[in-house]
Design an enzyme around this catalytic site. Structure first.
Site, PDB file in Angstrom:
ATOM      1  N   ARG A 156      -2.882  -2.984   3.777  1.00  0.00           N
ATOM      2  CA  ARG A 156      -3.254  -4.394   3.865  1.00  0.00           C
ATOM      3  C   ARG A 156      -2.696  -5.095   2.644  1.00  0.00           C
ATOM      4  O   ARG A 156      -2.213  -4.447   1.709  1.00  0.00           O
ATOM      5  CB  ARG A 156      -4.777  -4.573   3.945  1.00  0.00           C
ATOM      6  CG  ARG A 156      -5.539  -4.184   2.685  1.00  0.00           C
ATOM      7  CD  ARG A 156      -6.965  -4.702   2.744  1.00  0.00           C
ATOM      8  NE  ARG A 156      -7.797  -4.263   1.644  1.00  0.00           N
ATOM      9  CZ  ARG A 156      -7.851  -4.827   0.442  1.00  0.00           C
ATOM     10  NH1 ARG A 156      -7.072  -5.857   0.159  1.00  0.00           N
ATOM     11  NH2 ARG A 156      -8.668  -4.368  -0.501  1.00  0.00           N
ATOM     12  N   GLU A 168      -7.311   3.397   0.011  1.00  0.00           N
ATOM     13  CA  GLU A 168      -7.240   3.542  -1.437  1.00  0.00           C
ATOM     14  C   GLU A 168      -6.912   4.974  -1.849  1.00  0.00           C
ATOM     15  O   GLU A 168      -7.461   5.510  -2.817  1.00  0.00           O
ATOM     16  CB  GLU A 168      -8.538   3.058  -2.100  1.00  0.00           C
ATOM     17  CG  GLU A 168      -8.859   1.604  -1.775  1.00  0.00           C
ATOM     18  CD  GLU A 168     -10.145   1.100  -2.419  1.00  0.00           C
ATOM     19  OE1 GLU A 168     -10.726   1.837  -3.241  1.00  0.00           O
ATOM     20  OE2 GLU A 168     -10.563  -0.022  -2.096  1.00  0.00           O
ATOM     21  N   ASN A 196      -3.095  -7.520  -0.749  1.00  0.00           N
ATOM     22  CA  ASN A 196      -4.116  -7.709  -1.771  1.00  0.00           C
ATOM     23  C   ASN A 196      -3.813  -8.959  -2.583  1.00  0.00           C
ATOM     24  O   ASN A 196      -3.500 -10.007  -2.002  1.00  0.00           O
ATOM     25  CB  ASN A 196      -4.218  -6.455  -2.642  1.00  0.00           C
ATOM     26  CG  ASN A 196      -5.590  -6.293  -3.277  1.00  0.00           C
ATOM     27  OD1 ASN A 196      -6.603  -6.636  -2.670  1.00  0.00           O
ATOM     28  ND2 ASN A 196      -5.644  -5.752  -4.475  1.00  0.00           N
ATOM     29  N   ASN A 207      -2.471  -5.188  -7.955  1.00  0.00           N
ATOM     30  CA  ASN A 207      -3.344  -6.269  -8.395  1.00  0.00           C
ATOM     31  C   ASN A 207      -2.639  -7.136  -9.429  1.00  0.00           C
ATOM     32  O   ASN A 207      -1.662  -6.729 -10.060  1.00  0.00           O
ATOM     33  CB  ASN A 207      -4.638  -5.717  -9.008  1.00  0.00           C
ATOM     34  CG  ASN A 207      -5.825  -5.861  -8.072  1.00  0.00           C
ATOM     35  OD1 ASN A 207      -6.077  -6.931  -7.524  1.00  0.00           O
ATOM     36  ND2 ASN A 207      -6.549  -4.768  -7.859  1.00  0.00           N
ATOM     37  N   ASP A 245      -8.408  -5.139 -12.602  1.00  0.00           N
ATOM     38  CA  ASP A 245      -8.276  -5.777 -11.299  1.00  0.00           C
ATOM     39  C   ASP A 245      -7.418  -7.026 -11.476  1.00  0.00           C
ATOM     40  O   ASP A 245      -6.369  -6.977 -12.086  1.00  0.00           O
ATOM     41  CB  ASP A 245      -9.670  -6.073 -10.731  1.00  0.00           C
ATOM     42  CG  ASP A 245      -9.710  -6.111  -9.214  1.00  0.00           C
ATOM     43  OD1 ASP A 245      -8.918  -6.875  -8.627  1.00  0.00           O
ATOM     44  OD2 ASP A 245     -10.522  -5.392  -8.597  1.00  0.00           O
TER      45      ASP A 245
END
Length: 291
Positions: free
Chosen positions: A101, A122, A103, A149, A197
């Site tokens: 997917r 993950e 991010n 990220n 993140d």
């Protein structure tokens, strides 16, 4: 509001709140809840709340010229209209990787969209970094990530940052005006608790990063030196964004994902959106140029 004093402005309990972005014309904060397939909007103080649901997990929603938003859904980049709720496909990608997917995303000063893909489980290093622009189309820029990220760029437009969350590493690259990356190097490794993140860079060139499972936000100088730490009242910090009229309000998204019932009882604000004031403003939000 005192500097570095987080206040919860919307305790919505997001499963995986992500991607806060300030829209100066709307005077509104936008963000997503990836796992709940939702896009949310609120005012700087958390009022005027609105929510929309989309068909699949949405990694980011960023403003574009023309008033709509560009969104990352699994295997495709979509144009989303808040007026009609309709999605229009801009670009398909990674059709051979159904377990991936999209991010985190970022729009640079040239109106190009940077974003990453990741293994939704993950586990596999199937994630890549991409750039999408009207002039060059879709370009693959880097790969081998489990969780991508934090794409963002320094104020002088010369340093690009990208995060390998599971490796606890933020990388820096040299970037030119054409969006070409070179000289990949380790900017900082997170040695203490938590996983890096989403990131944002302020007007001084300092990088801010939320620490998932770390309960804090850290601010690093362009040299990699740790400058500040902001303690948060919940564990899973996903991303920060600068906004408000003076760009000195920091908005923070968080997540309930991965927390046990016992942990959630100790963290009633987990999944909420927070804000606090800072001395140094952020950078202006750029708009995606689709053509």
């Amino acid at each position: 509001m005192n500097l570095y004093q987080p206040e919860c402005i919307w305790s919505l309990g997001a499963t995986l709140g992500e991607g806060p972005v300030w829209h100066p014309e709307d005077k509104a904060l936008y963000f997503v809840d990836i796992k709940q397939r939702a896009i949310h909007r609120c005012a700087e103080d958390g009022s005027r709340r609105q929510s929309w649901t989309v068909p699949s997990e949405v990694g980011f929603a960023l403003p574009m010229h023309g008033g709509d938003f560009v969104c990352g859904l699994p295997g495709r980049i979509e144009r989303f209209s808040f007026e009609t709720g309709e999605l229009t496909t801009i670009q398909e990608l990674e059709t051979e990787l159904p377990g991936n997917r999209l991010n985190d995303g970022y729009v640079d000063r040239h109106g190009a969209l940077w974003f990453g893909s990741m293994d939704n489980a993950e586990v596999a290093p199937s994630g890549s970094l991409f750039r999408l622009s009207a002039s060059e189309g879709l370009q693959h820029k880097d790969g081998g990530y489990v969780i991508t990220n934090g794409p963002c760029v320094s104020p002088d437009g010369r340093t690009f940052y990208h995060t390998d969350t599971l490796e606890k590493t933020i990388y820096a690259f040299d970037i030119d005006d054409g969006g070409n990356l070179s000289n990949k190097r380790v900017f900082v490794r997170i040695e203490d608790g938590g996983y890096p993140d989403g990131t944002a860079v302020d007007a001084d060139g300092a990088l801010w990063v939320g620490l998932f499972a770390g309960g804090r936000i850290e601010r690093y100088a362009a040299s990699g030196q740790l400058l500040d730490t902001v303690a948060m009242p919940c564990s899973n910090i996903t991303k920060v964004a600068f906004g408000g009229a003076d760009l000195r309000t920091v908005f923070v998204t968080t997540a309930r994902k991965g927390l046990t019932e016992e942990e959630l009882s100790r963290e009633p604000l987990a999944g909420g959106v927070f804000s606090f004031r800072v001395a140094t403003p952020g950078q202006l939000q750029h708009l995606y140029l689709p053509e």
